[in-house]
Design a protein around this motif. Structure first.
Motif, short mmCIF file in Angstrom:
data_model
loop_
_atom_site.label_atom_id
_atom_site.label_comp_id
_atom_site.label_asym_id
_atom_site.label_seq_id
_atom_site.Cartn_x
_atom_site.Cartn_y
_atom_site.Cartn_z
N ALA A 13 -4.02 -0.16 7.25
CA ALA A 13 -4.32 0.84 6.69
C ALA A 13 -4.37 2.03 6.21
N THR A 14 -5.06 2.11 7.26
CA THR A 14 -4.95 3.78 7.82
C THR A 14 -3.78 4.00 8.29
N ALA A 15 -3.13 2.99 9.02
CA ALA A 15 -1.63 3.75 10.18
C ALA A 15 -0.90 4.33 9.38
N ALA A 16 -1.11 2.90 7.70
CA ALA A 16 -0.05 2.77 7.02
C ALA A 16 0.02 3.93 6.09
N LEU A 17 -0.96 4.80 5.67
CA LEU A 17 -0.96 6.01 4.79
C LEU A 17 -0.95 7.01 6.14
N LEU A 28 1.08 -1.25 -0.78
CA LEU A 28 0.07 -0.29 -0.08
C LEU A 28 0.49 0.83 -0.06
N ARG A 29 2.47 1.37 0.97
CA ARG A 29 2.81 2.54 1.05
C ARG A 29 3.38 2.51 -0.69
N ALA A 30 4.16 1.29 -0.92
CA ALA A 30 5.14 1.81 -2.14
C ALA A 30 3.97 1.58 -3.66
N VAL A 31 2.63 1.46 -3.39
CA VAL A 31 2.19 2.25 -4.56
C VAL A 31 1.46 3.34 -4.78
N TYR A 32 0.76 3.85 -3.11
CA TYR A 32 0.51 5.42 -2.92
C TYR A 32 1.67 6.07 -2.68
N SER A 33 3.00 5.42 -2.68
CA SER A 33 4.15 6.78 -2.95
C SER A 33 3.95 7.05 -4.37
N ALA A 34 4.00 6.16 -5.12
CA ALA A 34 4.33 6.17 -6.58
C ALA A 34 3.21 7.03 -7.00
N TYR A 35 2.32 7.00 -6.27
CA TYR A 35 1.16 8.09 -7.16
C TYR A 35 1.47 9.06 -7.02
N ARG A 36 1.89 9.98 -6.07
CA ARG A 36 2.79 10.61 -5.33
C ARG A 36 2.90 11.07 -5.74
N ARG A 37 4.34 10.67 -6.28
CA ARG A 37 5.34 11.02 -7.15
C ARG A 37 5.29 11.94 -8.49
N GLU A 38 3.84 10.58 -9.26
CA GLU A 38 3.66 11.44 -10.62
C GLU A 38 2.80 12.42 -10.72
N HIS A 39 1.57 11.92 -9.54
CA HIS A 39 0.85 13.19 -9.61
C HIS A 39 0.44 13.94 -8.08
N GLY A 40 1.12 13.69 -7.57
CA GLY A 40 0.65 14.56 -6.10
C GLY A 40 -0.41 13.75 -5.27
N THR A 41 -0.73 14.89 -3.64
CA THR A 41 -1.76 14.48 -3.15
C THR A 41 -3.27 14.11 -3.40
N PRO A 42 -3.56 12.85 -3.76
CA PRO A 42 -4.71 13.02 -3.62
C PRO A 42 -5.50 13.98 -2.93
N ALA A 43 -7.55 14.41 -3.31
CA ALA A 43 -7.69 15.22 -1.81
C ALA A 43 -8.43 13.20 -1.23
N HIS A 44 -8.84 12.37 -1.58
CA HIS A 44 -9.95 11.58 -1.33
C HIS A 44 -9.62 10.00 -1.87
N ILE A 45 -9.28 9.48 -0.55
CA ILE A 45 -8.98 7.71 -1.34
C ILE A 45 -9.62 7.06 -0.21
N VAL A 46 -10.03 6.12 -1.32
CA VAL A 46 -10.32 4.52 -0.68
C VAL A 46 -10.15 3.33 -0.68
N VAL A 47 -9.50 2.77 0.17
CA VAL A 47 -8.60 1.97 0.33
C VAL A 47 -9.68 0.52 0.47
N VAL A 48 -9.50 -0.78 -0.11
CA VAL A 48 -10.19 -1.87 -0.35
C VAL A 48 -9.35 -2.87 0.50
#
Length: 474
Positions: A85-89, A52-72
């Motif tokens: 999941a909440t603690a990891a993000l 989770l941390r890896a994919v989210y960090s990769a996203y932020r590097r490319e597109h910045g911080t999102p306003a809303h996240i829903v984690v399955v």
């Protein structure tokens, strides 16, 4: 891309958003496998959280911080998965710019996708999440107000569920189940006409194994896989899925729980019949998602056993159904309806024209309660109602029965009868109900004065009221 859904599988971490055409899209990031997502780090000690941390960090590097996240998160143990999941993000947001985050279990994420497409009828529906590691099946109750998960069963054999089947197929081709073997197998399955050739060969081999089991049905990296090997792998998948379905609460063949139940059929025996709810209405509708649901013979096995397969929106890859549903929720396209679907009521006494009357007081309307959310109080005209509990001096007031009711069908069932403590004539209370994080309910009496509210445990509220008097699913 200011709102995203994230789904962490055992092989791939996927992140999606609602694109310019209004449809969910998988976001391709550096290192992504096209159509799959980022490979989960091999041997990750932290498992899902590291991915989770890896994919989210990769996203932020490319597109910045999102306003809303829903984690399955998986339905089994979803509260603990949600906490992790909440603690990891949260660890990644030391700058104070934490986005709005919520978690959603797999069946609710899938149903968000179906409800957005208008294909989730109000009924009981089984969501089968068929992944590499496990087959997890959840009986869901879809009403006008909310979606409830009435029960879940999980089958996670040693070596994995879909992964174990793939390993057996690749072994015949003298290939390993790794980053090279899996894509080669997927490519072979995706070739034009491969599914039709496989179906034809399997049908022949089933009728005449002595003659057709040796037929080559797939060529993976130039190496052959025979119909016999595929049939053995398929039996492993169907037996495991049938076992999970038989363990599903309300199932025809077994009882709730993760271990083998008294009535559960062993792998290899005849598959379980579709489960029924407590009211007797069959849950014959099923949707299959996850990477292993791409294997058409496995899904056809369900149809052959009497299940009515609910289709995914046109063109949706079953492996992406959950992350697409999460992206729709993140974008505000649809409410996940992850609240208690029925009204909670108590028996009450009221004096009308000098005569006492028994009435039913609605504390919480259908779809208002959320696990871990605020207490919901009985109201009239937007104001909290005031109630008495009974005469002071008595050990307890009148017995009060708590019931839940389906406002659409009128079906109701008692939950618990409480003996509330008496109070002086002039003392009044607000009466409410809340769901704890673990999903159990409490009746709440909140005095008007400075005293703290008192809670009375109600236990688990019913999640499936069966059928209404007309025989319609509620």
């Amino acid at each position: 891309m200011n709102s995203v859904g994230i789904d962490i599988g055992s092989r791939y971490a996927r992140i999606a958003h609602v694109g310019g055409q209004g449809a969910p899209e998988l976001i391709e990031l550096p290192g992504s496998v096209p159509g799959e997502g980022l490979p989960v780090p091999a041997g990750a000690g932290a498992g899902r959280e590291e991915a989770l941390r890896a994919v989210y960090s990769a996203y932020r590097r490319e597109h910045g911080t999102p306003a809303h996240i829903v984690v399955v998160v998986p339905q089994s143990g979803h509260l603990e998965h949600a906490r992790r999941a909440t603690a990891a993000l949260a660890e990644l947001h030391g700058d104070g710019r934490t986005p709005h985050l919520r978690t959603l279990s797999t069946p609710r994420a899938v149903l968000a996708l179906l409800r957005d497409a208008g294909t989730a009828a109000r009924s009981r529906l089984v969501v089968c999440d068929l992944g590499a590691a496990a087959a997890e099946v959840s009986l869901c109750v879809v009403t006008a107000a909310a979606v409830a998960v009435a029960g879940t069963s999980r089958h996670a054999p040693p070596g994995g569920y879909g992964a174990g089947s793939d390993t057996a197929l690749l072994a015949e081709a003298d290939l390993r189940d790794d980053g090279a073997g899996r894509p080669a197998l997927a490519a072979a399955r995706a070739e034009d006409g491969a599914a039709q050739r496989l179906d034809l060969a399997l049908g022949r081999a089933e009728a005449r194994p002595d003659r057709f089991d040796s037929t080559t049905v797939l060529r993976v990296a130039g190496r052959e896989i025979t119909a016999g090997t595929v049939r053995v792998a398929l039996r492993r998948l169907t037996a495991g899925l049938d076992l999970a379905l038989s363990r599903l609460p309300g199932g025809a063949e077994g009882a709730p729980g993760d271990g083998p139940s008294a009535g559960a059929k062993p792998p290899g025996s005849a598959p379980a019949a579709p489960p029924t709810g407590p009211g007797g209405a069959p849950a014959r509708h099923l949707v299959a998602v996850g990477g292993t649901a791409r294997f058409a013979p496995l899904v056809r096995h369900l149809a052959d056993r009497g299940w009515q397969l609910a289709p995914l929106p046109a063109g949706t890859d079953p492996a992406l159904a959950a992350v697409f549903g999460a992206s729709l929720v993140a974008a505000g396209r649809i409410d996940p309806a992850d609240r208690y679907p029925y009204a909670v009521c108590v028996g009450a006494h009221r004096t009308v024209a000098g005569r006492p009357e028994d009435q039913e007081l609605v504390i919480s309307g259908a779809g208002h309660l959320e696990p871990g959310g605020e207490t919901v109080y009985a109201q009239a005209a937007g104001k909290r109602l005031l109630v008495r509990t009974g005469p002071a001096g008595a050990a307890a007031g009148r017995p009060v029965q708590v019931r839940v009711r389906d406002p659409r069908g009128g079906v109701s069932t008692p939950v618990r009868t409480l003996a509330l403590p008496g109070a002086p004539e002039e003392e009044r209370f607000h009466v409410g109900v809340r769901l704890a994080v673990d999903g159990t309910a409490r009746l709440v009496l909140h005095p008007l004065g400075p005293s703290a509210p008192t809670e009375f445990p109600l236990g688990d509220l019913p999640t499936d009221l069966g059928t209404d008097p007309k025989g319609e699913p509620s």
